[in-house]
Write a protein that holds these residues in place. Structure first.
Motif, PDB file in Angstrom:
ATOM      1  N   PHE A   1       0.835  -1.197   0.000  1.00 48.75           N
ATOM      2  CA  PHE A   1       0.000   0.000   0.000  1.00 48.75           C
ATOM      3  C   PHE A   1       0.871   1.249   0.000  1.00 48.75           C
ATOM      4  O   PHE A   1       1.743   1.404   0.859  1.00 48.75           O
ATOM      5  CB  PHE A   1      -0.914   0.016   1.232  1.00 48.75           C
ATOM      6  CG  PHE A   1      -1.809  -1.189   1.338  1.00 48.75           C
ATOM      7  CD1 PHE A   1      -2.748  -1.460   0.358  1.00 48.75           C
ATOM      8  CD2 PHE A   1      -1.698  -2.057   2.415  1.00 48.75           C
ATOM      9  CE1 PHE A   1      -3.578  -2.564   0.455  1.00 48.75           C
ATOM     10  CE2 PHE A   1      -2.526  -3.166   2.525  1.00 48.75           C
ATOM     11  CZ  PHE A   1      -3.470  -3.424   1.536  1.00 48.75           C
ATOM     12  N   ARG A   2       0.620   2.132  -0.953  1.00 48.20           N
ATOM     13  CA  ARG A   2       1.378   3.379  -1.015  1.00 48.20           C
ATOM     14  C   ARG A   2       0.880   4.349   0.055  1.00 48.20           C
ATOM     15  O   ARG A   2      -0.302   4.718   0.050  1.00 48.20           O
ATOM     16  CB  ARG A   2       1.234   4.022  -2.397  1.00 48.20           C
ATOM     17  CG  ARG A   2       1.957   3.297  -3.500  1.00 48.20           C
ATOM     18  CD  ARG A   2       1.560   3.818  -4.874  1.00 48.20           C
ATOM     19  NE  ARG A   2       0.165   3.479  -5.189  1.00 48.20           N
ATOM     20  CZ  ARG A   2      -0.453   3.825  -6.316  1.00 48.20           C
ATOM     21  NH1 ARG A   2       0.190   4.552  -7.224  1.00 48.20           N
ATOM     22  NH2 ARG A   2      -1.705   3.458  -6.535  1.00 48.20           N
ATOM     23  N   PRO A   3       1.751   4.801   0.959  1.00 47.05           N
ATOM     24  CA  PRO A   3       1.323   5.788   1.956  1.00 47.05           C
ATOM     25  C   PRO A   3       0.799   7.060   1.283  1.00 47.05           C
ATOM     26  O   PRO A   3       1.389   7.554   0.325  1.00 47.05           O
ATOM     27  CB  PRO A   3       2.609   6.075   2.737  1.00 47.05           C
ATOM     28  CG  PRO A   3       3.454   4.862   2.538  1.00 47.05           C
ATOM     29  CD  PRO A   3       3.155   4.393   1.147  1.00 47.05           C
ATOM     30  N   GLY A   4      -0.312   7.563   1.759  1.00 46.94           N
ATOM     31  CA  GLY A   4      -0.884   8.779   1.201  1.00 46.94           C
ATOM     32  C   GLY A   4      -1.799   8.537   0.023  1.00 46.94           C
ATOM     33  O   GLY A   4      -2.496   9.449  -0.434  1.00 46.94           O
TER      34      GLY A   4
ATOM     35  N   ARG B   1       9.479   4.611   1.494  1.00 45.39           N
ATOM     36  CA  ARG B   1       8.579   4.922   2.598  1.00 45.39           C
ATOM     37  C   ARG B   1       8.162   3.638   3.305  1.00 45.39           C
ATOM     38  O   ARG B   1       8.085   2.571   2.701  1.00 45.39           O
ATOM     39  CB  ARG B   1       7.310   5.633   2.095  1.00 45.39           C
ATOM     40  CG  ARG B   1       7.561   6.857   1.228  1.00 45.39           C
ATOM     41  CD  ARG B   1       8.336   7.940   1.946  1.00 45.39           C
ATOM     42  NE  ARG B   1       7.575   8.500   3.046  1.00 45.39           N
ATOM     43  CZ  ARG B   1       8.137   9.195   4.044  1.00 45.39           C
ATOM     44  NH1 ARG B   1       9.431   9.374   4.079  1.00 45.39           N
ATOM     45  NH2 ARG B   1       7.378   9.693   4.991  1.00 45.39           N
ATOM     46  N   LYS B   2       7.872   3.754   4.590  1.00 47.45           N
ATOM     47  CA  LYS B   2       7.436   2.604   5.380  1.00 47.45           C
ATOM     48  C   LYS B   2       5.967   2.317   5.099  1.00 47.45           C
ATOM     49  O   LYS B   2       5.152   3.221   5.001  1.00 47.45           O
ATOM     50  CB  LYS B   2       7.643   2.867   6.871  1.00 47.45           C
ATOM     51  CG  LYS B   2       9.100   3.040   7.286  1.00 47.45           C
ATOM     52  CD  LYS B   2       9.205   3.317   8.773  1.00 47.45           C
ATOM     53  CE  LYS B   2      10.655   3.379   9.230  1.00 47.45           C
ATOM     54  NZ  LYS B   2      11.379   4.506   8.605  1.00 47.45           N
TER      55      LYS B   2
ATOM     56  N   VAL C   1       8.885   1.797  -2.807  1.00 48.67           N
ATOM     57  CA  VAL C   1       9.339   2.835  -3.736  1.00 48.67           C
ATOM     58  C   VAL C   1       8.442   2.737  -4.957  1.00 48.67           C
ATOM     59  O   VAL C   1       8.283   1.654  -5.529  1.00 48.67           O
ATOM     60  CB  VAL C   1      10.810   2.643  -4.147  1.00 48.67           C
ATOM     61  CG1 VAL C   1      11.175   3.615  -5.269  1.00 48.67           C
ATOM     62  CG2 VAL C   1      11.731   2.838  -2.955  1.00 48.67           C
ATOM     63  N   THR C   2       7.821   3.839  -5.357  1.00 47.05           N
ATOM     64  CA  THR C   2       6.909   3.824  -6.494  1.00 47.05           C
ATOM     65  C   THR C   2       7.628   4.276  -7.747  1.00 47.05           C
ATOM     66  O   THR C   2       7.974   5.452  -7.880  1.00 47.05           O
ATOM     67  CB  THR C   2       5.688   4.722  -6.242  1.00 47.05           C
ATOM     68  OG1 THR C   2       5.109   4.379  -4.988  1.00 47.05           O
ATOM     69  CG2 THR C   2       4.659   4.537  -7.341  1.00 47.05           C
ATOM     70  N   LYS C   3       7.859   3.336  -8.653  1.00 38.33           N
ATOM     71  CA  LYS C   3       8.492   3.666  -9.921  1.00 38.33           C
ATOM     72  C   LYS C   3       7.423   4.071 -10.937  1.00 38.33           C
ATOM     73  O   LYS C   3       6.245   4.105 -10.627  1.00 38.33           O
ATOM     74  CB  LYS C   3       9.298   2.467 -10.424  1.00 38.33           C
ATOM     75  CG  LYS C   3      10.411   2.035  -9.479  1.00 38.33           C
ATOM     76  CD  LYS C   3      11.136   0.815  -9.992  1.00 38.33           C
ATOM     77  CE  LYS C   3      12.218   0.373  -9.013  1.00 38.33           C
ATOM     78  NZ  LYS C   3      12.928  -0.858  -9.477  1.00 38.33           N
TER      79      LYS C   3
END
Length: 361
Positions: A107-110, A311-312, A324-326
């Protein structure tokens, strides 16, 4: 999934996902006989289209719109609306789902990843699926239709703040908005933003922004005093845009710092018997009804959640991990939110125009 429709008499339903074959919308309630060409819609989509500068995502989408229904070529050879639902389609041609393969269980934070998964039980990791800002292209197309029925109304938007760098309002020039990649009304601030965003982009990070939309030519009387306030519906429309976290009308939050004498927009006798307001802290709306002054709405957009900085987070199994979102993402999603804010303003105003006409003639 419910709640995909916005508006009452002028109704817009959007459909499609970021990495699906296409996105689009159905516009219902547009009066018949309104001249409408795909090229008119396209001009607004081109303002929102990605990949036009180094400051936006490099996803290359032509965003070419096709009108599938709701128009007819009359005896004069002019294409006009028929009064039936107008279906608009925009093909997705440059989606790269593989860019998201590494995060399909994280899950991407934010971002809306976690909340969508908890609500629907489906994890569409390909750019966020329905939660992606890609959906807003459909809104811009619908907004172009809405503008066609708003005779005499001019709707213009501008980016007024990126991070902690705001425009110099004494240098405001609407002509400058289309002359830089930020929709900035102050050329000097646009130069400062370019340098600032280059540093943000190279760091793999992102930053938030504030957009201001001004609608001029709206006559007094649109709206309603209780549950269909014009400012209420504008606020709802702006909050429905991806990544928006705050909305204000006129003086907005700053009104809390004003005295009654400062805040009240005094009135004198104007031309042709119409009142002349000496200020516009109300943003063109009093008691939920337009005053005839320019309607001023601002909204704040948070930083893009997809960033290269680790990010955690946790995964679908509840295990702690890093992410890490590429892929291709906007370092400041607020830039392309300007035409979206204009479109949502047009949709709200078109709806209220039809409501006012239905009730008051």
């Amino acid at each position: 999934m419910s709640h995909n429709t916005f508006g009452h008499l002028f109704r817009v339903t959007t459909w499609g996902e970021s990495h699906g074959p296409a996105i689009g919308c159905v516009v219902d309630g547009c009066p018949p006989g309104v001249p409408l060409q795909a090229a008119e819609i396209q001009s607004y989509l081109d303002k929102r289209r990605p990949g036009q500068s180094r400051f936006t995502t490099q996803r290359q989408e032509p965003d070419a719109v096709e009108i599938l229904s709701g128009v007819f070529t009359d005896e004069n050879g002019e294409q006009v609306t028929t009064g039936t639902p107008i279906a608009l389609e925009i093909k997705n041609v440059d989606h790269r789902s593989k860019d998201y393969g590494e995060i399909k269980e994280k899950f991407r934070p934010g971002h809306a990843d976690y909340t969508y998964w908890k609500k629907y039980g489906i994890r569409d990791y390909r750019g966020g699926g329905r939660s992606s800002a890609r959906e807003t292209a459909s809104r811009v197309a619908a907004g172009a239709v809405a503008r066609k029925i708003l005779s005499g109304v001019t709707i213009r938007g501008a980016l007024v703040q990126i991070g902690n760098i705001a425009v110099d309002r004494s240098m405001w020039d609407w002509e400058a908005v289309d002359a830089n990649p930020f929709f900035c009304p102050d050329p000097a601030t646009a130069v400062a933003w370019a340098e600032y965003l280059d540093s943000i982009r190279k760091a793999g990070s992102s930053i938030g922004a504030v957009i201001e939309v001004v609608a001029e030519g709206v006559p007094a009387g649109w709206g309603a005093p209780l549950y269909a306030k014009l400012d209420q519906d504008l606020a709802s429309a702006m909050m429905s845009i991806n990544a928006v976290k705050g909305v204000e009308i006129g003086a907005g939050m700053a009104a809390a710092e004003l005295t009654g004498e400062e805040n009240a927009d005094e009135i004198r006798a104007g031309a042709h018997g119409e009142p002349h307001f000496l200020s516009n802290h109300a943003g063109g709306i009093l008691g939920g009804i337009s005053t005839g002054q320019p309607i001023v709405c601002r909204f704040a957009v948070k930083p893009t959640s997809s960033i290269l900085t680790p990010r955690k987070t946790v995964d679908v199994n509840g295990e702690e991990t890093d992410i890490v979102t590429k892929g291709r993402h906007d370092p400041c999603v607020g830039i392309r939110a300007v035409p979206i804010g204009e479109a949502m303003t047009a949709i709200v105003l078109a709806d209220h125009f039809l409501r006012h006409r239905a009730q008051c003639g």
